[in-house]
Design a protein around this motif. Structure first.
Motif, PDB file in Angstrom:
ATOM      1  N   ILE B 224      49.007  50.374  43.200  1.00 45.84           N
ATOM      2  CA  ILE B 224      48.841  48.903  42.737  1.00 45.84           C
ATOM      3  C   ILE B 224      48.251  49.063  41.339  1.00 45.84           C
ATOM      4  O   ILE B 224      47.471  49.841  41.070  1.00 45.84           O
ATOM      5  CB  ILE B 224      47.646  48.108  43.908  1.00 45.84           C
ATOM      6  N   LEU B 225      48.620  48.190  40.453  1.00 43.32           N
ATOM      7  CA  LEU B 225      48.183  47.994  39.120  1.00 43.32           C
ATOM      8  C   LEU B 225      47.710  46.430  39.175  1.00 43.32           C
ATOM      9  O   LEU B 225      48.240  45.597  39.589  1.00 43.32           O
ATOM     10  CB  LEU B 225      49.212  48.231  38.024  1.00 43.32           C
ATOM     11  N   ILE B 226      46.666  46.203  38.511  1.00 34.76           N
ATOM     12  CA  ILE B 226      46.193  44.903  38.314  1.00 34.76           C
ATOM     13  C   ILE B 226      45.782  44.717  36.795  1.00 34.76           C
ATOM     14  O   ILE B 226      45.823  45.574  36.193  1.00 34.76           O
ATOM     15  CB  ILE B 226      44.783  44.959  39.246  1.00 34.76           C
ATOM     16  N   ASN B 227      45.878  43.204  36.564  1.00 30.78           N
ATOM     17  CA  ASN B 227      44.999  42.864  35.384  1.00 30.78           C
ATOM     18  C   ASN B 227      43.609  42.494  35.755  1.00 30.78           C
ATOM     19  O   ASN B 227      43.214  41.991  36.769  1.00 30.78           O
ATOM     20  CB  ASN B 227      45.610  41.594  34.922  1.00 30.78           C
ATOM     21  N   PHE B 228      42.602  43.152  35.047  1.00 33.01           N
ATOM     22  CA  PHE B 228      41.256  42.674  35.245  1.00 33.01           C
ATOM     23  C   PHE B 228      40.589  42.363  33.937  1.00 33.01           C
ATOM     24  O   PHE B 228      40.525  43.237  32.943  1.00 33.01           O
ATOM     25  CB  PHE B 228      40.706  44.292  35.747  1.00 33.01           C
ATOM     26  N   THR B 229      39.860  41.426  33.945  1.00 31.76           N
ATOM     27  CA  THR B 229      39.191  40.872  32.741  1.00 31.76           C
ATOM     28  C   THR B 229      38.137  40.536  32.956  1.00 31.76           C
ATOM     29  O   THR B 229      37.697  39.401  33.507  1.00 31.76           O
ATOM     30  CB  THR B 229      40.086  39.518  32.118  1.00 31.76           C
ATOM     31  N   PRO B 230      37.209  41.167  32.471  1.00 31.18           N
ATOM     32  CA  PRO B 230      35.619  40.793  32.773  1.00 31.18           C
ATOM     33  C   PRO B 230      35.237  39.471  31.581  1.00 31.18           C
ATOM     34  O   PRO B 230      35.696  39.839  30.571  1.00 31.18           O
ATOM     35  CB  PRO B 230      34.794  42.326  32.578  1.00 31.18           C
ATOM     36  N   HIS B 231      34.298  38.870  31.936  1.00 33.33           N
ATOM     37  CA  HIS B 231      33.552  38.085  31.089  1.00 33.33           C
ATOM     38  C   HIS B 231      32.318  38.211  31.046  1.00 33.33           C
ATOM     39  O   HIS B 231      31.568  38.456  32.041  1.00 33.33           O
ATOM     40  CB  HIS B 231      34.117  36.525  31.293  1.00 33.33           C
ATOM     41  N   LEU B 232      31.491  37.783  29.868  1.00 34.85           N
ATOM     42  CA  LEU B 232      29.851  37.672  29.864  1.00 34.85           C
ATOM     43  C   LEU B 232      29.385  36.212  30.242  1.00 34.85           C
ATOM     44  O   LEU B 232      29.777  35.485  29.175  1.00 34.85           O
ATOM     45  CB  LEU B 232      29.504  38.236  28.610  1.00 34.85           C
ATOM     46  N   VAL B 233      28.533  35.928  30.938  1.00 37.64           N
ATOM     47  CA  VAL B 233      28.046  34.714  31.341  1.00 37.64           C
ATOM     48  C   VAL B 233      26.565  34.762  30.872  1.00 37.64           C
ATOM     49  O   VAL B 233      25.837  35.829  31.141  1.00 37.64           O
ATOM     50  CB  VAL B 233      28.026  34.441  32.763  1.00 37.64           C
TER      51      VAL B 233
END
Lengths: 343, 343, 343, 343
Positions: B224-233
Motif C-alpha cells: 500500500i502506498l499512501i499520501n500523507f500530509t502533516p500540518h502544524l496546528v
C-alpha cells in the motif's frame, strides 16, 4: 462612491469598514442593522470609538444616495430584498450565499429554505475576479464567494480547465480559523472549548460543497463531485485548504505549475510560492493575498495542492471590495494594497 | 519495576515522568541525559522543583538494577546501544524510530543514516497494543510507534484486514500540535510565527510515511502506498488525522463500523464516538485515549475517517507505558486511568 | 467514600470527576444537574463516552448513601440547601461563594442577593489547608476558596501574620485563563474576541475582593483594604497573581523568604521557586501545586510577590478534594499526586 | 521621501515595510541587513514574494539618496553610527534604546555597554508626539520610545504634570505579547512553552524602567522611582499596562479624566474609552491607536489606569512613522489611518 453596508455589525461588516477607510474613492454613508439600529457602530465595537463615528440605522431604509450596497446578512434575507435595490440602480454585492448557486433546487436542498428571487440567479455573477473578471465588469449583482470556495477554486479551476486532473478524484480537506463562524455565541466558539483543540465539523454536509462543485463542474465541463471536510483551527483568522487529486494520464508537475502560471502570472493577489515553500495562513493575515503551492507525488500519482488566505479579506470583505473596484472601473487593488501582517 | 529513561529532558521524557509518578508499580531510578548530566531534572523543568528530585546522570551509564529502559533519543542512537541493554536483560522500549521499519533499506533511505543493528529489526515488536497485543507480551524490544502512525493505523487496520477499502485510494491528511516537534528551538516553533498560523509541512516527504505504509500493507496483505500530509496546528498537544479512502464494492457504512466494533469494543483506550459526534483532540488531552469516527459519503463512495489522540500520551509516552505494562504482565491501564482534561 | 456532585456539568464538576477517578478511596455515586437530569454526563462531555458512564440526576434528590457532597453551583443556591444536607450527616464542600464571607452584609452587598442561611456562616470553615488545616479537620461545612483568593492568600498571609508588610499598601494585579469564567456562552468568552487579546475586567468591583480582604485582615489582625484588578489571559487554564506591598520598616528580603519558608517548607503543594526563577502558570497545569516567588526592590521599598496555580485544580476542584481528604482523615495528597503537564 | 531601514529583517523592520507601503509619500529605497545581505527580503519572509521585491543590502553602505533612516538594530550599534548619518543630512529615527536615556551613566549601567556617542544624547529627541510634538519638529535625531514606556507615559504624564498623583506611589504592571521579544529563537519564545502559559519576567530589572522613570520625572518635576513588572502573554501582538498610583490630596476622578481630556481631546491616536469600558489590546491590533481608561478607587485612594496598544505599531514602527511625518511636515496620520483589525 457612496457605500452602504447591510449587516454592518458582523465580522465581515467590521472588516468592510476597516478596508474601506483606506480606500481613496469610497465613502461609507450607511450602516444598516436589524438589531442595533439607533446605536453607533462604536457601541458595538468599542475599539472604533472616536475613529469611526457612523450610526447604525434600520436595515430597511437604504438611503437614496447609495451607489453600492454590501449585503452581509444571514442567508435568505438578501434574496428577498435584492430586486428592490437593483431597481434603484444600486449595485449589490452579496457576501451571503443567496446568489452563489445557479440552481434554485440545490440552494433549497442545502439551505433548507425557499429562494425568494430565483429569477435573479441567472443574472448574478459569481465573483472571483482572477477567474471571471470579464463577467464581473458592468454587472449589477455580484455573488461574493465563500471563503472555502475561493481558496479551493483558485487552486483547481485552471487545472480542471486544462484537463490535468481526473475529475472524480478530488478531495478537499480544509481548515479555518474561528472567525469564519461569525460573532454568534455558542459552545462551538467558546474559547475554553476551542483553544488547544482541533476538530472536523460538517463532515460531508457543509454548505460550501455544492458551491465548489458547481464552479469546478463549470471549469471542467463535466459534473464533478468532491469530498469536502472543513476543520476548525484554534486561531481567529485564516483558511488553508489541502486538496488531493489524481493527475491525468501523462501529466507532469511542470504542466500543473504552468497551468497556474498562465492564469496567475500577472495577478497581484494570487501567488504561487517559490519552489520548496508552502503557504501559511499568516502570510495573508489582514490582506487580500492568496498563497498557493502544489506537488505531484509520483509514488501515488496524486497532486497535493495547498492554498491559504485570510477568510475575512480575500475570503469575504476584501474580495467584495475587489469586485466593487471592478464594477466601478477602478484599479483593482484600490484599498487593498497592504501585505500581510507578520507576525 | 526499576525504570530508566534515556533522553529524559525531552518532552516525552517529562511526560514519562508525569505518567510513571502515578503508576503504582513503577519506580524511576535513572534519568539519563547526554547534555545535562550532573544537573537535576528540576533544573531543566523548574516546575518539578520539590516534586521530582531525580538527578540527571550520564546517558552512557545505565545502572545495573534497571529492568526496563525507555529510550527517548534522536533516531540513530538507540540502534547503536540497544543490544548492550538487551544483553543485560533490560527490556527496551524505544520511543524513537530506529526499530519501527522492518526493512533496513527503507530506514536508511528515509532517515539518511545507516542502521547500527539491523539484526535486531526482526525481533523488535511494533507496539500498538490494540492491534498486536499478543505479539508484545514476553518480548524484550519494543518499537513504540510514532504519533501520526498510531492514529492512522487504529483507524485503518481493521478495515484493511477486512478488505473493506480500496487499497490504492488512501489519503491521510494529518494535523498536529507543536509539541510533536520537540523542545529544540528554531523559527518553526517560534510562538510569534506559529500562533495565529496554520501550514502544511513535509508534504510528500514526512518520515512517518513508510512506517504507516509498512503496517497498512501488513494489514492488507498487499503493498500500500499512501499520501500523507502533516500540518502544524497552533496548539501544544493533540493529533487529529482525517483519512479518505474509497469503499470496496458493495461496502456499507455499517460494515465499516462493525469492523471497528469487532476490534475495539472491549478496548478501554479506543473509542468510537456516538453517531453524529466527531473526535476533538481535546477529548484526549493528557490521557491515553483515542477517539474515532467515520462516515461513508455515498455521493463519492469515499469513507472519511477521523482519529484524535494526545501526541505525547497515546502518541508517545502513554503508549510506551501501556507496552511496558504488557511486557510485565500488569493490567494495561495501570498508571493510565485518567480521562482527558476539559477544558 | 460515597461522593455526590451538584452542578456536575460545569467545568469544576468535570474536573472533580477527573481528579476523583484517580482517587483510591473515592466513589462517585451521584451527579446532580438542574438542567440536564436524565442525560448522561457523557452526553454533555462527549470525551467521557465509554469512560465515565454516570447518569445525571435531578439536583433535588441527593441519595441517602452520600457521605460528602461537592456543591459547584451558582452563588445563592447552596446557601438555601446546605442545612438539609448537613442534617443528614453529609459533609458539604461548597465550591461556590455562599459560605466564604463571614459577614452576611458584605455578602449581600457584593453578591446582590440575600443570604438564605446566615446562621451557618460561623460554622463554615474557609478551606485553604496550608493556612488553616487544623480548623478544617472534623468539620462538616467547608467554604472552598476562590481561585484568585487562594493564590493571593498563600502569598500574603504568612507575611501579614509576621507583620512584615505595611498593611495599607497591598495591590493585587491578577491574571486568569478563560476557564475561570465557566461554561456559559457570551461575547466575553468568544474565541475570536478573546484570542490574541488581553484586557482588565471588573476593575475595583470584582467579588473576590471582600473575600481576600476578610482573610488578609484576619491574618494581619487589623482591617485591610486592597486594590484588586483581574485580567483575562488568552489561555484556558491558569492564574497568576502579582502582588505589590511596601515592606515594613527594617524588613529585609531574607525575612520575607523565611516567613514563607516557616509556613511552607513541609507543604507538598506549595513551592517557593529557587532563587532567580519566577512562577509560570504552566508549571501547575492540571495539578494541585502552587508556585511562588518574591523580591524586595530596595529602590522603592516594595515587595513584588508572584503566585501561580491552576484555577480549576488548586483554585477549585483540587483544593476541594484536598479538603475532603482532611475531613476524612486521608493523606492529603490522595488523588492529587500528579505534577503539572509540560508542555 | 527616500527611506532606508537598517535591521530590516526583524519584526519592526517588517512592520515598517508594511506601514510604509500604504504611505503616500514614502519610498523604501534601501533595506540594510548585517546577516542577510544579498538575499531578498522575501527570502526571509516568504509571504512577501511577488509583493515586496526589495533586496537586502549590506548595512554598512547606506546609499546617498536616503533622506530618512530607520534604525531597528540591537542596542549599542546605532550609537556608533548615528553621527555618520547625521553628517550626511539624513534624518535618523532610532527604534532602539541608544538615544532614549539622557544620562550616559544610566544607559551604561542598565545596558552593560559603553555609549559610543554621548555627545548626541542632548540633541536626540524622545519621540512621543502626543507629549512632545513641538520638540520633534525640525530635529534630525529621534529616539523612538519603547513599547512599555509609550503606554505608561501616555497614561501618566498628564496627571504628573498636573500634580494629581503622589509621585512615590507609582506601580506599573505591564503585559506584552511575544512579538516584543523579537525574532530570535530560544526556549522563552518556544510555542510549546509560551502557549497556555503566563509569567512575569525581568522583575525589578527590566531595561525600560529607567526610560520610564526619566520621562515621568521630567513630567513631575521631581525624581520618580517606580516598580515595573512586565509579563508575557500568550499572544503575538499587544501591550496592556495596568498602573496604580495614589491620588494626591483632594483629587477626584473627574480631575484625572479632565487632565487626560485636556491633552488628548484632539489627538487622533489616543482614545479615552467611554465610561465603563476598559481597553483591550485587540482594539489596537495592527493600528497606531492607543486606548486608555482610569478609575479612582475611593476605598483605597488609588487610581487604576490602563493603556493598551499594538507593541509593533504605536509601540515601535507606527510611532516611528508618525515621528517621520512630523519631521517632514506631513499630516501626522499619513500611512497610519487604519483602525484595529477585529477580530
Amino acid at each position: 462612491m457612496k457605500i452602504g453596508i447591510l449587516g454592518a455589525t458582523g465580522y465581515t461588516g467590521h472588516e468592510l469598514i476597516r478596508i474601506l477607510r483606506g480606500h481613496s474613492e469610497a465613502e461609507i454613508v450607511y450602516l444598516g442593522s436589524s438589531g442595533s439600529a439607533g446605536q453607533k457602530i462604536a457601541d458595538i465595537y468599542p475599539g472604533l470609538n472616536e475613529i469611526v463615528d457612523n450610526n447604525l440605522e434600520s436595515d430597511q431604509e437604504v438611503p437614496e444616495e447609495i451607489e453600492v450596497l454590501f449585503c452581509a446578512l444571514p442567508h435568505g434575507i438578501t434574496a428577498g430584498r435584492a430586486e428592490k435595490y437593483l431597481d434603484r440602480q444600486i449595485k449589490v454585492i452579496d457576501l451571503g450565499a443567496d446568489f452563489r448557486l445557479k440552481d434554485k433546487n440545490i440552494y433549497e436542498a442545502w439551505y433548507k429554505t425557499s429562494h425568494a428571487s430565483p429569477h435573479l440567479l441567472a443574472e448574478a455573477v459569481y465573483g472571483i475576479p482572477e477567474l471571471n473578471r470579464a463577467e464581473i465588469a458592468g454587472k449589477r449583482l455580484i455573488a461574493n464567494p465563500g471563503c472555502y470556495p475561493t481558496a479551493t477554486q483558485l487552486a483547481l479551476v485552471p487545472l480542471l480547465k486544462d484537463k490535468l486532473l481526473k475529475s472524480d478524484s478530488i478531495i478537499v480537506d480544509a481548515k479555518s480559523g474561528v472567525s469564519g463562524a461569525g460573532r454568534g455565541t455558542n459552545l462551538g466558539v467558546h474559547f475554553s472549548e476551542v483553544n488547544e483543540n482541533f476538530k472536523a465539523y460538517g463532515v460531508a454536509t457543509h454548505r460550501h460543497t455544492p458551491e465548489i462543485e458547481q464552479e469546478l463542474s463549470k471549469a471542467a465541463g463535466e459534473d464533478i463531485l468532491i469530498n469536502f471536510t472543513p476543520h476548525l483551527v484554534p486561531m481567529t483568522r485564516g483558511i488553508l485548504t489541502t486538496i488531493y487529486a489524481s493527475a491525468a494520464e501523462g501529466v507532469e508537475e511542470g504542466d500543473l505549475l504552468q497551468s497556474w502560471q498562465t492564469v496567475y502570472a500577472d495577478e497581484q493577489f494570487v501567488h504561487q510560492m517559490p519552489g520548496g515553500e508552502w503557504p501559511q495562513t499568516k502570510y495573508a493575515y489582514g490582506s487580500n493575498h492568496v498563497f498557493m503551492q502544489l506537488k505531484l507525488d509520483k509514488r501515488t500519482g496524486r497532486v497535493i495542492l495547498v492554498a491559504a488566505l485570510d477568510n475575512l479579506v480575500k475570503g469575504a470583505s476584501g474580495q467584495a471590495v475587489q469586485n466593487m473596484n471592478i464594477l466601478f472601473g477602478l484599479p483593482e487593488e484600490t484599498g487593498l494594497k497592504t501585505n500581510g501582517m507578520w507576525p
